[in-house]
Design a protein around this motif. Structure first.
Motif, PDB file in Angstrom:
ATOM      1  N   GLU A 128      77.552 -39.115  20.904  1.00 27.57           N
ATOM      2  CA  GLU A 128      77.429 -38.433  22.221  1.00 27.57           C
ATOM      3  C   GLU A 128      76.015 -38.464  23.022  1.00 27.57           C
ATOM      4  N   ASP A 129      76.200 -38.474  24.313  1.00 26.31           N
ATOM      5  CA  ASP A 129      74.912 -38.335  24.875  1.00 26.31           C
ATOM      6  C   ASP A 129      74.275 -37.333  24.829  1.00 26.31           C
ATOM      7  N   GLY A 130      72.990 -37.206  24.510  1.00 30.36           N
ATOM      8  CA  GLY A 130      72.160 -35.800  24.380  1.00 30.36           C
ATOM      9  C   GLY A 130      71.905 -35.314  22.807  1.00 30.36           C
ATOM     10  N   GLU A 131      72.630 -36.165  22.081  1.00 23.88           N
ATOM     11  CA  GLU A 131      72.508 -35.521  20.650  1.00 23.88           C
ATOM     12  C   GLU A 131      71.091 -35.606  20.354  1.00 23.88           C
ATOM     13  N   GLN A 132      70.830 -34.420  19.382  1.00 23.88           N
ATOM     14  CA  GLN A 132      69.397 -34.363  18.989  1.00 23.88           C
ATOM     15  C   GLN A 132      69.530 -34.130  17.616  1.00 23.88           C
ATOM     16  N   TYR A 133      68.461 -34.518  16.972  1.00 26.94           N
ATOM     17  CA  TYR A 133      68.341 -34.092  15.487  1.00 26.94           C
ATOM     18  C   TYR A 133      66.824 -34.051  15.318  1.00 26.94           C
ATOM     19  N   THR A 134      66.436 -32.958  14.454  1.00 25.80           N
ATOM     20  CA  THR A 134      65.069 -32.669  14.322  1.00 25.80           C
ATOM     21  C   THR A 134      64.839 -32.470  12.774  1.00 25.80           C
ATOM     22  N   VAL A 135      63.667 -33.060  12.036  1.00 27.33           N
ATOM     23  CA  VAL A 135      63.211 -32.841  10.790  1.00 27.33           C
ATOM     24  C   VAL A 135      61.996 -32.018  10.868  1.00 27.33           C
ATOM     25  N   ALA A 188      60.867 -43.739   9.601  1.00 29.78           N
ATOM     26  CA  ALA A 188      61.772 -43.436   8.465  1.00 29.78           C
ATOM     27  C   ALA A 188      62.191 -41.848   8.447  1.00 29.78           C
ATOM     28  N   THR A 189      61.629 -41.176   8.921  1.00 27.63           N
ATOM     29  CA  THR A 189      61.892 -39.569   8.869  1.00 27.63           C
ATOM     30  C   THR A 189      63.260 -39.236   9.670  1.00 27.63           C
ATOM     31  N   ILE A 190      63.346 -40.021  10.811  1.00 27.13           N
ATOM     32  CA  ILE A 190      64.388 -39.374  11.899  1.00 27.13           C
ATOM     33  C   ILE A 190      65.329 -40.551  12.183  1.00 27.13           C
ATOM     34  N   ALA A 191      64.899 -41.967  12.102  1.00 30.73           N
ATOM     35  CA  ALA A 191      65.961 -42.920  12.245  1.00 30.73           C
ATOM     36  C   ALA A 191      67.414 -42.679  11.992  1.00 30.73           C
ATOM     37  N   ASP A 192      68.442 -42.853  12.819  1.00 30.67           N
ATOM     38  CA  ASP A 192      69.931 -43.009  12.194  1.00 30.67           C
ATOM     39  C   ASP A 192      69.892 -44.026  11.450  1.00 30.67           C
ATOM     40  N   MET A 193      70.122 -44.024  10.327  1.00 34.27           N
ATOM     41  CA  MET A 193      70.548 -45.315   9.398  1.00 34.27           C
ATOM     42  C   MET A 193      71.880 -45.782   9.425  1.00 34.27           C
ATOM     43  N   ASN A 194      72.583 -45.732  10.350  1.00 34.15           N
ATOM     44  CA  ASN A 194      73.912 -45.920  10.779  1.00 34.15           C
ATOM     45  C   ASN A 194      74.189 -47.561  10.357  1.00 34.15           C
ATOM     46  N   PRO A 195      74.838 -47.822   9.304  1.00 34.21           N
ATOM     47  CA  PRO A 195      75.104 -49.138   9.004  1.00 34.21           C
ATOM     48  C   PRO A 195      75.938 -49.968  10.301  1.00 34.21           C
ATOM     49  N   SER A 251      61.344 -35.559  15.826  1.00 37.64           N
ATOM     50  CA  SER A 251      62.697 -35.136  16.465  1.00 37.64           C
ATOM     51  C   SER A 251      63.293 -36.451  17.299  1.00 37.64           C
ATOM     52  N   ARG A 252      64.397 -36.381  17.306  1.00 39.54           N
ATOM     53  CA  ARG A 252      65.174 -37.726  18.201  1.00 39.54           C
ATOM     54  C   ARG A 252      66.001 -36.930  19.233  1.00 39.54           C
ATOM     55  N   GLU A 253      66.343 -37.886  20.297  1.00 40.29           N
ATOM     56  CA  GLU A 253      67.350 -37.409  21.431  1.00 40.29           C
ATOM     57  C   GLU A 253      67.747 -38.277  21.991  1.00 40.29           C
ATOM     58  N   ILE A 254      69.159 -38.548  22.108  1.00 37.89           N
ATOM     59  CA  ILE A 254      69.837 -39.705  22.674  1.00 37.89           C
ATOM     60  C   ILE A 254      69.568 -39.429  24.233  1.00 37.89           C
ATOM     61  N   VAL A 255      68.765 -40.455  24.849  1.00 44.14           N
ATOM     62  CA  VAL A 255      68.434 -40.459  26.218  1.00 44.14           C
ATOM     63  C   VAL A 255      69.226 -41.373  27.197  1.00 44.14           C
ATOM     64  N   GLU A 256      70.090 -42.515  26.466  1.00 41.20           N
ATOM     65  CA  GLU A 256      70.688 -43.373  27.418  1.00 41.20           C
ATOM     66  C   GLU A 256      71.879 -43.949  26.247  1.00 41.20           C
TER      67      GLU A 256
END
Length: 157
Positions: A18-25, A77-84, A109-114
């Motif tokens: 989804e656009d705008g997804e966020q995740y923070t560690v 390494a902390t925040i990347a989505d390791m999506n296969p 933190s990360r946020e989808i911006v595009e």
């Protein structure tokens, strides 16, 4: 509208992101002297800003600072989505606005911006990354572009 990513590491097709997804560690990692020394050994970067306690004590920084590339690697390494179903297409806009000191604890933190169709097989997802220290100072910012598999239009594939 921003939403929370379902997890740090996912297994999703482009259409499920989804656009705008966020995740923070929060308070993910404290930078140590050993981190800096080990990174210098691996990278070959023995610049005095990283290695000379005597030179840096009286500097504008007040002590040794971590390699920017080290902070980039730890944040990734902390925040990347390791999506296969995805892979790195590149990184842009990498900056280190505030030096990282030994003893700084990173929140990343990360946020989808595009999010756009790339081609018939992949979608492009761009994440904005930010790492801050325990005082809320920004240590690292950058964008990570990934290509993510699209669902096949043909259910037999």
């Amino acid at each position: 509208m921003s939403t929370q990513a379902p997890a740090k590491d996912t297994n999703r097709y482009f259409e499920e992101i989804e656009d705008g997804e966020q995740y923070t560690v929060e308070q993910a990692r404290t930078i140590t002297e050993a981190d800096i020394v080990n990174f210098a050994g691996v990278s070959g970067d023995f610049h005095p800003y990283h290695m000379s306690k005597t030179r840096m004590e009286d500097s504008q920084f007040g002590g040794r600072i971590a390699h920017g590339a080290l902070i980039f690697a730890i944040a990734e390494a902390t925040i990347a989505d390791m999506n296969p179903k995805s892979f790195t297409y590149g990184h842009d806009g990498i900056r280190f606005p505030t030096p990282t000191m030994i003893g700084d604890t990173l929140t990343v933190s990360r946020e989808i911006v595009e999010r756009d169709i790339y081609n018939d097989d992949y979608g492009k997802v761009v994440y904005a990354y930010e790492a801050t220290n325990q005082d809320g100072e920004t240590l690292y910012v950058g964008e990570h572009t990934t290509l993510v598999e699209r669902r096949s239009e043909n259910p037999d594939q």
